[in-house]
Structure formats: structure tokens, C-alpha cells
Design an enzyme around this catalytic site. Structure first.
Site, PDB file in Angstrom:
ATOM      1  N   SER A 296      28.149  30.950  23.878  1.00 16.02           N
ATOM      2  CA  SER A 296      28.645  29.869  23.018  1.00 16.02           C
ATOM      3  C   SER A 296      29.333  28.844  23.902  1.00 16.02           C
ATOM      4  CB  SER A 296      29.653  30.430  22.012  1.00 16.02           C
ATOM      5  OG  SER A 296      30.364  29.366  21.391  1.00 16.02           O
TER       6      SER A 296
ATOM      7  N   TYR B 166      37.530  35.178  20.249  1.00 17.73           N
ATOM      8  CA  TYR B 166      36.078  34.935  20.201  1.00 17.73           C
ATOM      9  C   TYR B 166      35.601  34.313  21.515  1.00 17.73           C
ATOM     10  CZ  TYR B 166      31.646  32.781  18.866  1.00 17.73           C
ATOM     11  OH  TYR B 166      30.333  32.400  18.824  1.00 17.73           O
TER      12      TYR B 166
HETATM   13  N1  LIG Z   1      26.755  29.933  14.149  1.00 15.28           N
HETATM   14  C1  LIG Z   1      27.302  29.312  15.179  1.00 15.28           C
HETATM   15  O1  LIG Z   1      27.847  28.193  15.032  1.00 15.28           O
HETATM   16  C2  LIG Z   1      27.260  29.924  16.544  1.00 15.28           C
HETATM   17  C3  LIG Z   1      27.618  29.121  17.637  1.00 15.28           C
HETATM   18  C4  LIG Z   1      27.583  29.659  18.917  1.00 15.28           C
HETATM   19  C5  LIG Z   1      27.201  30.968  19.106  1.00 15.28           C
HETATM   20  N2  LIG Z   1      26.873  31.733  18.025  1.00 15.28           N
HETATM   21  C6  LIG Z   1      26.516  33.138  18.267  1.00 15.28           C
HETATM   22  O2  LIG Z   1      25.205  33.366  17.836  1.00 15.28           O
HETATM   23  C7  LIG Z   1      25.062  34.721  17.429  1.00 15.28           C
HETATM   24  C8  LIG Z   1      24.420  34.785  16.051  1.00 15.28           C
HETATM   25  O3  LIG Z   1      25.275  34.147  15.128  1.00 15.28           O
HETATM   26  P1  LIG Z   1      24.749  33.586  13.740  1.00 15.28           P
HETATM   27  O4  LIG Z   1      25.230  32.199  13.636  1.00 15.28           O
HETATM   28  O5  LIG Z   1      23.301  33.883  13.601  1.00 15.28           O
HETATM   29  O6  LIG Z   1      25.643  34.471  12.738  1.00 15.28           O
HETATM   30  P2  LIG Z   1      25.268  35.264  11.384  1.00 15.28           P
HETATM   31  O7  LIG Z   1      24.282  34.494  10.588  1.00 15.28           O
HETATM   32  O8  LIG Z   1      26.582  35.607  10.784  1.00 15.28           O
HETATM   33  O9  LIG Z   1      24.559  36.594  11.915  1.00 15.28           O
HETATM   34  C9  LIG Z   1      25.281  37.574  12.595  1.00 15.28           C
HETATM   35  C10 LIG Z   1      24.378  38.765  12.834  1.00 15.28           C
HETATM   36  O10 LIG Z   1      25.130  39.739  13.567  1.00 15.28           O
HETATM   37  C11 LIG Z   1      24.938  41.013  12.957  1.00 15.28           C
HETATM   38  N3  LIG Z   1      26.112  41.863  13.112  1.00 15.28           N
HETATM   39  C12 LIG Z   1      27.414  41.548  12.861  1.00 15.28           C
HETATM   40  N4  LIG Z   1      28.184  42.632  13.023  1.00 15.28           N
HETATM   41  C13 LIG Z   1      27.346  43.661  13.364  1.00 15.28           C
HETATM   42  C14 LIG Z   1      27.539  45.034  13.655  1.00 15.28           C
HETATM   43  N5  LIG Z   1      28.758  45.623  13.609  1.00 15.28           N
HETATM   44  N6  LIG Z   1      26.463  45.788  13.995  1.00 15.28           N
HETATM   45  C15 LIG Z   1      25.231  45.245  14.032  1.00 15.28           C
HETATM   46  N7  LIG Z   1      24.979  43.942  13.749  1.00 15.28           N
HETATM   47  C16 LIG Z   1      26.030  43.173  13.426  1.00 15.28           C
HETATM   48  C17 LIG Z   1      24.741  40.709  11.476  1.00 15.28           C
HETATM   49  O11 LIG Z   1      24.053  41.806  10.884  1.00 15.28           O
HETATM   50  P3  LIG Z   1      24.351  42.271   9.333  1.00 15.28           P
HETATM   51  O12 LIG Z   1      24.458  41.015   8.520  1.00 15.28           O
HETATM   52  O13 LIG Z   1      23.131  43.087   9.016  1.00 15.28           O
HETATM   53  O14 LIG Z   1      25.609  43.048   9.398  1.00 15.28           O
HETATM   54  C18 LIG Z   1      23.917  39.435  11.532  1.00 15.28           C
HETATM   55  O15 LIG Z   1      22.552  39.741  11.630  1.00 15.28           O
HETATM   56  C19 LIG Z   1      26.464  35.331  17.475  1.00 15.28           C
HETATM   57  O16 LIG Z   1      26.597  36.085  18.655  1.00 15.28           O
HETATM   58  C20 LIG Z   1      27.370  34.125  17.495  1.00 15.28           C
HETATM   59  O17 LIG Z   1      28.585  34.381  18.146  1.00 15.28           O
HETATM   60  C21 LIG Z   1      26.875  31.249  16.753  1.00 15.28           C
END
Ligand SMILES: NC(=O)c1ccc[n+]([C@@H]2O[C@H](COP(=O)([O-])OP(=O)(O)OC[C@H]3O[C@@H](n4cnc5c(N)ncnc54)[C@H](OP(=O)(O)O)[C@@H]3O)[C@@H](O)[C@H]2O)c1
Length: 242
Positions: free
Chosen positions: A128, A141
Site C-alpha cells: 500500500s 496498518y
Molecule cells: N482498498 C484499498 O483502498 C486498499 C489500498 C491499498 C492496499 N489495499 C490492500 O489490498 C488488499 C485487498 O484489500 P481489498 O480492498 O480487496 O479489501 P476487501 O474487499 O475488504 O477484501 C479483503 C479480503 O481479505 C480476506 N481476509 C480478511 N481477513 C481474513 C482472514 N482472517 N483470513 C483469511 N482471509 C481474510 C477477506 O476474506 P473474507 O471476506 O472471506 O473474510 C477478503 O477476501 C489488502 O491487503 C489491503 O490492505 C487495499
């Protein structure tokens, strides 16, 4: 194998990879959403809680039992939390460390030996911009993402010439359920949120090309470079302009 395949960036990546003909191993905790995705794309659902220290080992074993080998790991599972560090609930801090940081390191440790033996493999980590420049009220984070970035950077040296590549994808804000889940909405003007599919495109580029550090959007590489070259100047500007 895609962790976080049940939502957001992981879901978009799993869909793109399945469309490109990959057999996808889909990790998350929500069995129903994983099963739906597996039905739609021909992948395999492997529900596992990566917040438990034993979760990565169980997931790696299930993946190898299902497919025999893992050619590419996309570590997208993650969660956020926003607020003053002194008020971070301790169980939230534990989950941030386990899911965002420890789980990817453990999964790589388990899957890398097979990749090295076959002299073929890709590891794509979701970092990130927060882990590159730091963000107020997101210290825990940002630390997990900064740690992941240094892991990727160090591993890069080890993996040169082995046929295995490590990639770091660095999004700004992405339009996914991430912000609802962390409990506070995204409130900045910039960077404007991009779609999960745009990040998925970068993830796939990490697998199929030699690009190893992919900012999404691309211009975010500029503030990261300013921070690297002149952290004091960056801090003054960030404090003034937000
Ligand atoms: N969204 C942003 O603005 C952003 C920006 C920079 C980086 N990121 C990074 O990108 C990645 C994906 O984020 P996203 O935006 O796609 O978020 P998201 O839509 O909330 O998805 C998060 C995913 O992580 C899984 N997860 C969470 N806790 C878990 C656990 N204990 N065990 C197994 N799986 C788990 C969830 O699975 P379940 O729902 O099945 O629990 C879900 O599939 C993350 O690492 C985040 O930090 C996101």
C-alpha cells in the site's frame, strides 16, 4: 493461489486469472462467497482463517493436496483500521499483524521451496502507499504494509536468477468493501479511489511481466520517490496539505 479472493482486489484478480485460463485456488473465510466464485470460474474454494497462526500452513497443505503445486501466489487478504494508535483495540492489532504481515511471510515460506525446485514461480504481495510514506491514524496498518515492502525488497535479491519472481503492488485507495469493514470511510480527495479491476490488472502484469513494483495509479510512485529522497520535505508538505 489468491488469498482474499472472496472480495475486492482478490476477487477481481481471481476472475481475471480464471479468464486467462489459470486454475485458481481461492482463499478467504467466507465459504459461501468462495463457493459462488469457484462455481462461476472453475476454481477451488479453500476457506481458511489466516488470522490464526496455523492458518497459512493448513491453506498451503490444502492447496498442494488440491493442485499438486502452486505456480503463483497472490497475497491479497488484508484488513485496515483507522484511529489514534493508542486507541487501537489489541485484538485488531493482532489481526492486522497476523493477516496483513505474518500470513504472507508464512505462505511464502511454505510455497517458495517448491517454486525454487521447479525454477518457476511468482509471488505477488499487496502492499500500500501507506507502507511507503506513512499515514496519520493508520500507524498499525502502515507498519504491516511497510514490513511487507521490505520483505519483498530483500527477497528480490535472493530470487534473482532463480526463475522465481517477487512483485509488490502498491495501490492508493481502491473502491472495495475494505473501508466499510475497517469501520471508517475513505475521506480524502486524493488519491481518488480506483476500481478493484484496475489493481487486478497490475497484479496480473506482476505475474506475466518483469515489472516488480507496480503503483496503482502509476503517479503514486512520485510521492513515494519524494518521500524516499527528502522525508522532511515530504512530512512538512503532508502535514500542511493532508
Ligand atoms: N482498498 C484499498 O483502498 C486498499 C489500498 C491499498 C492496499 N489495499 C490492500 O489490498 C488488499 C485487498 O484489500 P481489498 O480492498 O480487496 O479489501 P476487501 O474487499 O475488504 O477484501 C479483503 C479480503 O481479505 C480476506 N481476509 C480478511 N481477513 C481474513 C482472514 N482472517 N483470513 C483469511 N482471509 C481474510 C477477506 O476474506 P473474507 O471476506 O472471506 O473474510 C477478503 O477476501 C489488502 O491487503 C489491503 O490492505 C487495499
Amino acid at each position: 493461489m489468491i488469498t482474499g479472493a472472496s472480495s475486492g482486489i482478490g476477487l477481481a484478480t481471481a476472475t481475471r486469472l480464471a479468464d486467462a485460463g489459470w486454475l485458481t485456488l481461492l482463499s478467504g473465510t467466507d465459504r459461501t462467497r468462495l463457493d459462488d466464485l469457484a462455481d462461476r470460474t472453475g476454481g477451488r474454494a479453500l476457506p481458511e482463517d489466516l488470522g490464526k497462526p496455523d492458518g497459512p500452513r493448513r491453506l498451503a497443505e490444502a492447496a498442494l493436496a488440491e493442485a499438486g503445486r502452486v505456480d503463483a501466489l497472490v497475497a491479497s487478504a488484508g484488513l485496515g483500521w483507522r484511529g489514534p494508535y493508542a486507541q487501537t483495540p489489541s485484538d485488531t492489532l493482532d489481526r492486522l499483524i497476523e493477516v496483513n504481515f505474518a500470513a504472507p511471510l508464512r505462505l511464502v515460506r511454505l510455497l517458495l521451496p517448491g517454486m525454487l525446485e521447479r525454477r518457476h514461480g511468482r509471488i505477488v504481495l499487496l502492499g500500500s502507499i501507506a507502507g511507503q510514506v506513512g499515514v496519520r491514524d493508520e500507524s498499525g496498518y502502515a507498519a504491516t504494509k511497510g514490513g511487507l515492502a521490505m520483505f519483498a525488497e530483500s527477497l528480490w535479491y535472493e530470487l534473482r536468477g532463480t526463475g522465481v519472481g517477487v512483485r509488490l503492488v502498491l495501490p492508493g485507495a481502491v473502491d472495495t468493501p475494505f473501508f466499510d469493514r475497517r469501520g471508517t470511510p475513505y475521506q480524502r480527495d486524493r488519491p481518488r479511489p480506483v476500481s478493484a479491476d484496475r489493481v487486478a490488472e497490475a497484479v496480473v502484469a506482476g505475474i506475466t511481466t518483469e515489472r516488480d513494483r507496480l503503483y496503482v495509479p502509476h503517479w503514486l510512485g512520485f510521492p513515494a520517490r519524494v518521500h524516499g529522497a527528502a522525508p522532511g520535505v515530504f512530512r512538512r508538505m503532508a502535514s500542511r496539505f493532508g
